[in-house]
Scaffold this motif. Sequence first.
Motif, mmCIF file in Angstrom:
data_model
loop_
_atom_site.group_PDB
_atom_site.id
_atom_site.type_symbol
_atom_site.label_atom_id
_atom_site.label_comp_id
_atom_site.label_asym_id
_atom_site.label_seq_id
_atom_site.Cartn_x
_atom_site.Cartn_y
_atom_site.Cartn_z
ATOM 1 N N HIS A 4 0.816 -1.212 0.000
ATOM 2 C CA HIS A 4 0.000 0.000 0.000
ATOM 3 C C HIS A 4 0.853 1.268 0.000
ATOM 4 N N ASP A 7 1.849 1.792 -3.532
ATOM 5 C CA ASP A 7 0.675 2.137 -4.324
ATOM 6 C C ASP A 7 0.219 3.573 -4.057
ATOM 7 N N LEU A 8 0.325 4.021 -2.818
ATOM 8 C CA LEU A 8 -0.042 5.412 -2.514
ATOM 9 C C LEU A 8 0.891 6.383 -3.237
ATOM 10 N N GLN A 98 -5.021 10.979 0.561
ATOM 11 C CA GLN A 98 -3.665 10.659 1.025
ATOM 12 C C GLN A 98 -3.554 10.845 2.538
ATOM 13 N N THR A 101 -5.248 7.922 4.375
ATOM 14 C CA THR A 101 -4.518 6.660 4.281
ATOM 15 C C THR A 101 -3.142 6.738 4.938
ATOM 16 N N PRO A 125 -5.586 1.541 -2.055
ATOM 17 C CA PRO A 125 -4.751 2.430 -2.875
ATOM 18 C C PRO A 125 -4.661 1.997 -4.332
ATOM 19 N N ARG A 128 -7.809 2.982 -6.108
ATOM 20 C CA ARG A 128 -7.783 4.408 -6.448
ATOM 21 C C ARG A 128 -6.868 4.646 -7.650
#
Length: 228
Positions: A4, A7-8, A98, A101, A125, A128
């Motif tokens: 994650h 991915d973010l 953001q 998360t 993420p 998204r």
Amino acid sequence: MSDHVRDLALVREATDRLLTAAAKLDDAAVAAPSRLPGWTRGHVLAHLARNADALVNVFAGRPMYVSAEARDADIARDAPRPLATQLADVRDTAALFQKATAADTDWSRTVELRNGVTDSASRIPFRRLVEVELHHVDLGIGYELEDLPEEFIGREIDFLVDRFAGNASLPLILITASDGRQWRTGRADADPVSVIGTAADLLGWLAGRRQGAGLECDGTLLPVLPSL
């Protein structure tokens, strides 16, 4: 579990890419049709902003949307806005996503999305990222499926073939990309149909963005995929 954190970072990069490209438009271009039937580019940008809000809700344990009708009404309400307002909304809601998360959370927990769909928090993420990347293509402003990062294309094909796996309306579909990658989906007990093409064309077909004209099918008609 999905990465994650990475991915973010990819979501931030994809969002910046979309905002930079969309900033070259004007108000007339935002009001013009997108590649999605019945939607202007304003609808696409409004959807991206409202989707970020919805995923913040998911992380907070609230319903993703109040209702399907409310979701559609919010997009229709926000679609006619001028470019500057659209861009600010996409940018601000992306920042809120953001921030939500970035908080300490149990990334292994199960969260609920629309229509009773559940997933691991760690996969949100990437979900998204899919929204940002594919809707950038949907804007029709020069960013094509072939411009998507190769890793993203492969991961999204993985996700879509998993979604169609076991679907009783489909044959067994053996998918081969021109670079040698392979997937299978559909009914495991059905006669197989082979579909071959570039990864971008395969993604376009699986994601409902292309009709499959660039794909090869082994003497049969290309299977008609269910709506996403």
